[in-house]
Write an enzyme that holds these catalytic residues in place. Sequence first.
Site, mmCIF file in Angstrom:
data_model
loop_
_atom_site.group_PDB
_atom_site.id
_atom_site.type_symbol
_atom_site.label_atom_id
_atom_site.label_comp_id
_atom_site.label_asym_id
_atom_site.label_seq_id
_atom_site.Cartn_x
_atom_site.Cartn_y
_atom_site.Cartn_z
ATOM 1 C CE LYS A 75 54.888 -8.645 17.252
ATOM 2 N NZ LYS A 75 53.754 -9.353 17.782
ATOM 3 C CG ASP A 109 54.321 -12.765 19.417
ATOM 4 O OD1 ASP A 109 54.316 -13.869 19.713
ATOM 5 O OD2 ASP A 109 53.822 -11.616 19.493
ATOM 6 N NE ARG A 159 52.674 -18.457 18.315
ATOM 7 C CZ ARG A 159 52.978 -17.133 18.938
ATOM 8 N NH1 ARG A 159 53.471 -16.397 18.485
ATOM 9 N NH2 ARG A 159 52.205 -17.096 20.035
ATOM 10 C CB THR A 201 50.373 -22.290 9.153
ATOM 11 O OG1 THR A 201 50.130 -21.849 7.537
ATOM 12 C CG2 THR A 201 50.144 -23.699 9.226
ATOM 13 N NE ARG A 263 53.495 -7.827 12.069
ATOM 14 C CZ ARG A 263 53.563 -6.875 13.014
ATOM 15 N NH1 ARG A 263 54.389 -5.821 12.625
ATOM 16 N NH2 ARG A 263 53.089 -7.092 14.228
ATOM 17 N NE ARG A 264 48.580 -11.060 10.573
ATOM 18 C CZ ARG A 264 49.557 -10.940 11.099
ATOM 19 N NH1 ARG A 264 49.616 -10.595 12.242
ATOM 20 N NH2 ARG A 264 50.698 -11.402 10.555
HETATM 21 P P1 FDA Z 1 49.381 -17.531 4.058
HETATM 22 O O1 FDA Z 1 48.824 -16.120 4.396
HETATM 23 O O2 FDA Z 1 50.820 -17.701 3.718
HETATM 24 O O3 FDA Z 1 48.305 -18.271 3.392
HETATM 25 C C1 FDA Z 1 48.512 -19.594 2.511
HETATM 26 C C2 FDA Z 1 47.350 -20.261 2.093
HETATM 27 O O4 FDA Z 1 46.621 -20.473 3.496
HETATM 28 C C3 FDA Z 1 46.433 -19.819 1.487
HETATM 29 O O5 FDA Z 1 46.865 -20.203 0.043
HETATM 30 C C4 FDA Z 1 45.112 -20.288 1.678
HETATM 31 O O6 FDA Z 1 45.177 -21.706 1.501
HETATM 32 C C5 FDA Z 1 45.034 -20.352 3.236
HETATM 33 N N1 FDA Z 1 44.548 -18.990 3.694
HETATM 34 C C6 FDA Z 1 45.401 -18.056 4.761
HETATM 35 N N2 FDA Z 1 44.532 -16.964 4.931
HETATM 36 C C7 FDA Z 1 43.196 -17.434 4.721
HETATM 37 C C8 FDA Z 1 41.909 -16.850 4.753
HETATM 38 N N3 FDA Z 1 41.711 -15.554 5.519
HETATM 39 N N4 FDA Z 1 40.739 -17.464 4.110
HETATM 40 C C9 FDA Z 1 40.960 -18.770 3.328
HETATM 41 N N5 FDA Z 1 42.219 -19.271 3.380
HETATM 42 C C10 FDA Z 1 43.207 -18.568 3.770
HETATM 43 N N6 FDA Z 1 54.746 -13.793 12.441
HETATM 44 C C11 FDA Z 1 55.772 -13.371 12.775
HETATM 45 O O7 FDA Z 1 56.908 -13.012 11.882
HETATM 46 N N7 FDA Z 1 56.272 -13.619 14.115
HETATM 47 C C12 FDA Z 1 55.611 -14.256 15.193
HETATM 48 O O8 FDA Z 1 55.739 -14.123 16.266
HETATM 49 C C13 FDA Z 1 54.244 -14.650 14.445
HETATM 50 N N8 FDA Z 1 53.371 -15.218 15.410
HETATM 51 C C14 FDA Z 1 52.185 -15.799 14.573
HETATM 52 C C15 FDA Z 1 51.188 -16.299 15.593
HETATM 53 C C16 FDA Z 1 50.314 -17.303 15.265
HETATM 54 C C17 FDA Z 1 49.296 -18.038 16.046
HETATM 55 C C18 FDA Z 1 50.112 -17.197 13.661
HETATM 56 C C19 FDA Z 1 48.723 -18.063 13.041
HETATM 57 C C20 FDA Z 1 50.702 -16.489 13.004
HETATM 58 C C21 FDA Z 1 51.953 -15.813 13.265
HETATM 59 N N9 FDA Z 1 52.669 -15.082 12.640
HETATM 60 C C22 FDA Z 1 54.054 -14.414 13.218
HETATM 61 C C23 FDA Z 1 52.483 -14.677 11.417
HETATM 62 C C24 FDA Z 1 52.983 -15.795 10.353
HETATM 63 O O9 FDA Z 1 54.240 -15.651 10.359
HETATM 64 C C25 FDA Z 1 52.343 -15.417 8.773
HETATM 65 O O10 FDA Z 1 52.741 -14.262 8.499
HETATM 66 C C26 FDA Z 1 50.842 -15.731 8.795
HETATM 67 O O11 FDA Z 1 50.438 -16.742 9.467
HETATM 68 C C27 FDA Z 1 50.568 -15.955 7.355
HETATM 69 O O12 FDA Z 1 50.957 -17.296 6.726
HETATM 70 P P2 FDA Z 1 50.003 -18.504 6.653
HETATM 71 O O13 FDA Z 1 50.940 -19.578 6.508
HETATM 72 O O14 FDA Z 1 49.048 -18.718 7.811
HETATM 73 O O15 FDA Z 1 49.298 -18.464 5.409
#
Ligand code: FDA
Length: 282
Positions: A75, A109, A159, A201, A263-264
């Site tokens: 970052k 990032d 990304r 994602t 955040r997680r």
């Molecule tokens: P989201 O949390 O919205 O969940 C949507 C769906 O995914 C759920 O309904 C379910 O189906 C499935 N799911 C999600 N988690 C699950 C679990 N633990 N078990 C089962 N199912 C699950 N953000 C940012 O602002 N700056 C950055 O630089 C980055 N960098 C980054 C790198 C990488 C490699 C990743 C994967 C993510 C980031 N992020 C990020 C974070 C990103 O912006 C986001 O906050 C998270 O990935 C959560 O969004 P998702 O689309 O993953 O699923």
Amino acid sequence: MKLMTRMARTFVAGETADEALKQVGRLRGKGILVTLDILGEAVQDRAQSDKAVQDYLDLLDTLAKVKSEAHISLKLTQMGLDIDDEYCFQNMVKIIGRAEKSKRFVRVDMEGSALTQHTLDLFYRLRKKFDNTGIVVQAYLHRSEKDIQDINKIKAKVRLCKGAYKEPKEVAFKKMKDIRANFIKLSEMLFKNGVYPAIATHDTKLLKWAKEYVAANKIGPDKFEFQFLYGIRNKTQQKLAQEGYRVRAYVPFGTHWLPYFMRRLRERKENVFFIVKNFFKR
Ligand code: FDA
């Protein structure tokens, strides 16, 4: 070990590079690629940024020594973006320059929306000097379509993620339906006119969409990668890798894990249940 530290380990690969490299070895054994992040952000003091730069340089030397293909992610506020632009730029030149020696990729990032333009401006300067660096775009931001058009013009690697910060409705889509729709629109722009997109994602619907899109458009598995966060949807990561997709895990480590961990937790209630369950399994 403190309770919080043990819980954080679900999402954080350890406090030291040695601990993180053990996890990297484990993931590589499962066919999963990695990008390593030394946790740190919002640094306001030069001594702390200097230390972060040195930690990254040491990590890069270690990765070169052990012949790891690992990428690194970082970052800009860890590198002094809030302190001084030129200082931050020079810190990044040191890191990306060192990474270039072992043909390694450095991902910048993306942070909160107050920093988007600042981050992009600095990234564009760095990209003029280096090929081995790419950026992150957040699908929840209204501005991202224009940003992807600009980034595609300079053929930089993106990304794409949803975005992890709490943003006002003036700058970001708030409904999951709208964020997903924008994620799909931006992914298509990257697949059509971008370079080697990283689809980051854990979302079942978006992963299904991406698999169908690449199959329908005959986009080979060497033309993009899926990215996941360390510790989230491990079985899905492994399954995709077994199916022949490139999968990269973002592996964070270090002592400054609290903002990342929070955040997680904020993202999904499942994550809270997951760590509590894991905690009691130990
Ligand atoms: P989201 O949390 O919205 O969940 C949507 C769906 O995914 C759920 O309904 C379910 O189906 C499935 N799911 C999600 N988690 C699950 C679990 N633990 N078990 C089962 N199912 C699950 N953000 C940012 O602002 N700056 C950055 O630089 C980055 N960098 C980054 C790198 C990488 C490699 C990743 C994967 C993510 C980031 N992020 C990020 C974070 C990103 O912006 C986001 O906050 C998270 O990935 C959560 O969004 P998702 O689309 O993953 O699923």
